[in-house]
Design a protein around this motif. Structure first.
Motif, PDB file in Angstrom:
ATOM      1  N   LEU A 104       8.144   4.701  89.183  1.00  0.00           N
ATOM      2  CA  LEU A 104       8.813   5.501  88.156  1.00  0.00           C
ATOM      3  C   LEU A 104       9.994   6.289  88.710  1.00  0.00           C
ATOM      4  O   LEU A 104      10.818   6.787  87.956  1.00  0.00           O
ATOM      5  N   LEU A 105      10.064   6.429  90.014  1.00  0.00           N
ATOM      6  CA  LEU A 105      11.113   7.251  90.612  1.00  0.00           C
ATOM      7  C   LEU A 105      11.324   6.764  92.042  1.00  0.00           C
ATOM      8  O   LEU A 105      10.869   7.404  92.990  1.00  0.00           O
ATOM      9  N   PRO A 106      12.027   5.633  92.184  1.00  0.00           N
ATOM     10  CA  PRO A 106      12.044   4.919  93.470  1.00  0.00           C
ATOM     11  C   PRO A 106      12.608   5.741  94.636  1.00  0.00           C
ATOM     12  O   PRO A 106      12.211   5.535  95.755  1.00  0.00           O
ATOM     13  N   ASP A 107      13.519   6.634  94.366  1.00  0.00           N
ATOM     14  CA  ASP A 107      14.111   7.315  95.518  1.00  0.00           C
ATOM     15  C   ASP A 107      13.433   8.639  95.836  1.00  0.00           C
ATOM     16  O   ASP A 107      13.951   9.421  96.614  1.00  0.00           O
TER      17      ASP A 107
ATOM     18  N   VAL B 178      -1.031   7.231  94.546  1.00  0.00           N
ATOM     19  CA  VAL B 178      -0.114   8.144  93.877  1.00  0.00           C
ATOM     20  C   VAL B 178       1.319   7.820  94.265  1.00  0.00           C
ATOM     21  O   VAL B 178       2.213   7.727  93.415  1.00  0.00           O
ATOM     22  N   LEU B 179       1.533   7.634  95.543  1.00  0.00           N
ATOM     23  CA  LEU B 179       2.885   7.369  96.013  1.00  0.00           C
ATOM     24  C   LEU B 179       3.407   6.057  95.442  1.00  0.00           C
ATOM     25  O   LEU B 179       4.568   5.965  95.053  1.00  0.00           O
ATOM     26  N   ASP B 180       2.545   5.052  95.388  1.00  0.00           N
ATOM     27  CA  ASP B 180       2.993   3.759  94.862  1.00  0.00           C
ATOM     28  C   ASP B 180       3.385   3.872  93.399  1.00  0.00           C
ATOM     29  O   ASP B 180       4.400   3.311  92.973  1.00  0.00           O
TER      30      ASP B 180
ATOM     31  N   LYS C  42       2.090  -2.151  81.288  1.00  0.00           N
ATOM     32  CA  LYS C  42       0.776  -1.763  80.771  1.00  0.00           C
ATOM     33  C   LYS C  42      -0.141  -1.343  81.903  1.00  0.00           C
ATOM     34  O   LYS C  42      -0.853  -0.346  81.813  1.00  0.00           O
ATOM     35  N   LYS C  43      -0.073  -2.122  82.956  1.00  0.00           N
ATOM     36  CA  LYS C  43      -0.933  -1.827  84.098  1.00  0.00           C
ATOM     37  C   LYS C  43      -0.596  -0.454  84.665  1.00  0.00           C
ATOM     38  O   LYS C  43      -1.475   0.371  84.937  1.00  0.00           O
ATOM     39  N   LEU C  44       0.694  -0.209  84.835  1.00  0.00           N
ATOM     40  CA  LEU C  44       1.125   1.070  85.378  1.00  0.00           C
ATOM     41  C   LEU C  44       0.640   2.210  84.495  1.00  0.00           C
ATOM     42  O   LEU C  44       0.136   3.224  84.981  1.00  0.00           O
ATOM     43  N   LEU C  45       0.771   2.031  83.213  1.00  0.00           N
ATOM     44  CA  LEU C  45       0.382   3.077  82.269  1.00  0.00           C
ATOM     45  C   LEU C  45      -1.097   3.420  82.444  1.00  0.00           C
ATOM     46  O   LEU C  45      -1.477   4.593  82.484  1.00  0.00           O
ATOM     47  N   ASP C  46      -1.919   2.373  82.569  1.00  0.00           N
ATOM     48  CA  ASP C  46      -3.346   2.618  82.777  1.00  0.00           C
ATOM     49  C   ASP C  46      -3.589   3.402  84.051  1.00  0.00           C
ATOM     50  O   ASP C  46      -4.333   4.376  84.080  1.00  0.00           O
ATOM     51  N   GLU C  47      -2.935   2.957  85.104  1.00  0.00           N
ATOM     52  CA  GLU C  47      -3.186   3.578  86.405  1.00  0.00           C
ATOM     53  C   GLU C  47      -2.660   5.008  86.471  1.00  0.00           C
ATOM     54  O   GLU C  47      -3.137   5.827  87.235  1.00  0.00           O
TER      55      GLU C  47
ATOM     56  N   LEU D  98       7.157   5.106  78.232  1.00  0.00           N
ATOM     57  CA  LEU D  98       6.256   3.960  78.291  1.00  0.00           C
ATOM     58  C   LEU D  98       5.152   4.111  77.250  1.00  0.00           C
ATOM     59  O   LEU D  98       4.793   3.163  76.558  1.00  0.00           O
ATOM     60  N   HIS D  99       4.623   5.307  77.171  1.00  0.00           N
ATOM     61  CA  HIS D  99       3.512   5.557  76.269  1.00  0.00           C
ATOM     62  C   HIS D  99       3.908   5.293  74.817  1.00  0.00           C
ATOM     63  O   HIS D  99       3.167   4.665  74.064  1.00  0.00           O
ATOM     64  N   HIS D 100       5.086   5.751  74.460  1.00  0.00           N
ATOM     65  CA  HIS D 100       5.547   5.534  73.093  1.00  0.00           C
ATOM     66  C   HIS D 100       5.762   4.051  72.805  1.00  0.00           C
ATOM     67  O   HIS D 100       5.389   3.564  71.752  1.00  0.00           O
ATOM     68  N   VAL D 101       6.383   3.382  73.756  1.00  0.00           N
ATOM     69  CA  VAL D 101       6.626   1.950  73.555  1.00  0.00           C
ATOM     70  C   VAL D 101       5.300   1.235  73.365  1.00  0.00           C
ATOM     71  O   VAL D 101       5.151   0.387  72.491  1.00  0.00           O
ATOM     72  N   MET D 102       4.330   1.631  74.191  1.00  0.00           N
ATOM     73  CA  MET D 102       3.002   1.046  74.076  1.00  0.00           C
ATOM     74  C   MET D 102       2.443   1.267  72.678  1.00  0.00           C
ATOM     75  O   MET D 102       1.875   0.348  72.073  1.00  0.00           O
ATOM     76  N   ALA D 103       2.624   2.476  72.162  1.00  0.00           N
ATOM     77  CA  ALA D 103       2.076   2.796  70.846  1.00  0.00           C
ATOM     78  C   ALA D 103       2.763   1.979  69.749  1.00  0.00           C
ATOM     79  O   ALA D 103       2.112   1.488  68.824  1.00  0.00           O
TER      80      ALA D 103
END
Lengths: 339, 339
Positions: free
Chosen positions: B11-14, B4-6, A78-83, A26-31
């Motif tokens: 990124l790793l649903p299972d 954290v869990l969310d 993007k949101k996930l990356l920030d969080e 994700l980070h690379h794609v963002m970059a």
DNA sequence: TACACCGGGACGTTTTGAGTCCATCGTAGA
DNA sequence: TCTACGATGGACTCAAAACGTCCCGGTGTA
């Protein structure tokens, strides 16, 4: 947060690796903003195929968008990356220490556990657990394992469990009596390890503070010589690291000796050898067993030591440069790296 | 912790499933104190082989001990189990809701997301994302998908991304003009879905508030009839659920009609039908398209609705009993289950 | 208009996972 | 003391998933 991650690491150890990998994608794609599959794969040192599987997955999760002109982020991504950022810092903190130690001292594998042995005894347990794991993975059928004494290595012995490979191993003390208390003597540790794993062990009985004459006589003993021979053929060496001053005092060295050690700049100690800040051996305890040059022939040398107070000592031994695996803790790692 | 869990789940649903499984194994071993492999496998509804792999893993981690007389815990395992408990409660909270809803209303699959749509718009996005995922998994090549209007289903459309299977799909509105604002009309939703996925769509233009005569004339139109036929052959239906009173008012129903609805005990609304607390249809909007009996022939009926304020409405529709998949949120799930 | 790069599909190989059976060992009970 | 039962650990086989690799059709750009 740290607690959750630690628990998860026990039940699912590679959760960290997978998440880190996906985060990096994700980070690379963002970059790049928009990037092609092959370019991305090359830049992440992955093969095209595995990257593709990951990208497909991230697309399914709605984090990446794949168009005919390339891969880009979705707002959700993007949101996930920030969080994720604080979590990743936390997660990769130890990994970063490991990598830095590996680089600086040229060690094959470094394992850093959370916490500081100086502050909590639980950390020492964890240290032991990880070292035991590393040992188990290193051992093959019928390996000779030489161990030092000390409370840390004793903890390693406690954390060992039997496994098929370990059952054929022979545990020996690395060197004869070094003046430790009975519980933490190398002999004791070797026997505990043998008991825990179902392997064999050999003892090396060399009393402390022997006169030169008695000492030479003892060396001629056939069964002593035989054990020493086994010891020196050890393929795996597991040892702790102590602070030179503390060790010297504990072993009731004469004040002159202590003084001499300090003047020589002795900082770290490992199986009876004292090292200065450049990793040079400045002194050694008068006993038999493993010699320093035998380490060259050993397959793996595993050092286990933690606690920020031992940082300098650990560094001095690492500079000697014979370690294959280092198991330490966060406190020591910080201390070692800050110099 | 929840955060954290969310994040990890994205990124790793299972991760949840695996950890839950391993936790259960530990828990069972703890209960038995000592137990054999086969007994344990039977009690956990696993095959012997997979249990064995898991036990081997847990042994490697130093959490279980395997002796010739059976499997038991190590102190480290007990400790982990204690520390895991609050985390597991957290992790399985939603899973428990899902299971309860599944049981109570006999729905094939229930997905509950964290939070309450009433309180945060982010939850509605998440609702849309999960519904989009469910839809993607349900669809096969060249499926006709009928969708209702409403802001929730509009969100589902927004969260859809193209996939191979979806590209051959045909999106149609479930029923003609129901008096929604343009943005959230079923026609709009169908067209957005088609655009996002690369699929096709058909429109159904039936103006609101038509006189009976004009209405009947319209029905005779060949192309209207054709579209209706496509709609009624839909294999997948995706719809929202509204509060009867709110919907009636939004659609500018006459005060008499609103009064009648309330007297009849209408609670929930779905694609123009009103349901009372027992899931009985008490009224319906005068328009064309999907009929209630067509749902029997549909392969999957996916309901998407959240927010604690909609709890009763959702329950009333669920009682009718035609849903295959329900996507809702924590707030609504709590409300539904507390009655 | 031509070229370079994009995603997606396909295919053969390899690795991993899972089901099943059996040998061996330890313990408990007769 | 012997026997029988239930335990683990190992082995074998088959299926499925993962992976490396190549090619094709499309698209944006020079």
């Amino acid at each position: 947060m740290k607690a959750v991650l630690d628990l998860q690491k026990q039940l699912l150890p590679d959760v960290l690796d997978i998440i880190k990998k996906r985060y990096q994608i994700l980070h690379h794609v963002m970059a790049y903003r928009v990037v092609g599959r092959r370019t991305l794969a090359a830049s992440l040192h992955m093969t095209e195929r595995v990257l593709r599987a990951e990208v497909d997955f991230l697309k399914e999760q709605g984090l990446l968008e794949v168009e005919s002109f390339g891969i880009k982020m979705t707002p959700a991504g993007k949101k996930l990356l920030d969080e994720m950022e604080p979590m990743m810092k936390e997660m990769t903190g130890l990994a970063r220490y490991e990598e830095q130690l590996r680089q600086r001292f040229g060690i094959g594998q470094v394992i850093v556990v959370h916490g500081d042995s100086d502050e909590s005894s639980y950390v020492k347990q964890e240290l032991g657990r990880m070292a035991a794991l590393a040992l188990r993975k290193s051992v093959q059928k019928e390996t000779v394992v030489a161990v030092s004494g000390g409370s840390t290595i004793y903890e390693v012995a406690q954390q060992l469990a039997s496994s098929t490979a370990l059952k054929g191993s022979i545990f020996v003390p690395a060197r004869g009596g070094l003046g430790e208390s009975v519980e933490y003597q190398a002999n004791t540790v070797a026997s505990v390890m043998a008991k825990k794993t179902g392997g064999q062990h050999r003892m090396l009985h060399v009393p402390d503070h022997l006169g030169e004459e008695a000492y030479q006589t003892l060396l001629q003993e056939p069964n002593i010589q035989e054990v020493v021979q086994v010891i020196r053929s050890a393929r795996i060496v597991v040892h702790g690291i102590g602070e030179a001053k503390v060790m010297a005092k504990r072993r009731k060295a004469s004040p002159e000796l202590v003084q001499a050690l300090l003047e020589e700049g002795a900082l770290g100690e490992a199986f009876g050898y004292y090292f200065d800040r450049n990793g040079v051996v400045v002194n050694r305890m008068p006993t038999v067993g493993l010699k320093l040059e035998d380490l060259q022939n050993a397959e793996k040398v595993i050092a286990v030591a933690g606690g920020s107070s031992k940082g300098e000592s650990i560094a001095s031994v690492l500079r000697y440069g014979c370690e294959s695996i280092l198991v330490t803790d966060e406190g020591a790692a910080k201390k070692i790296l800050q110099d």
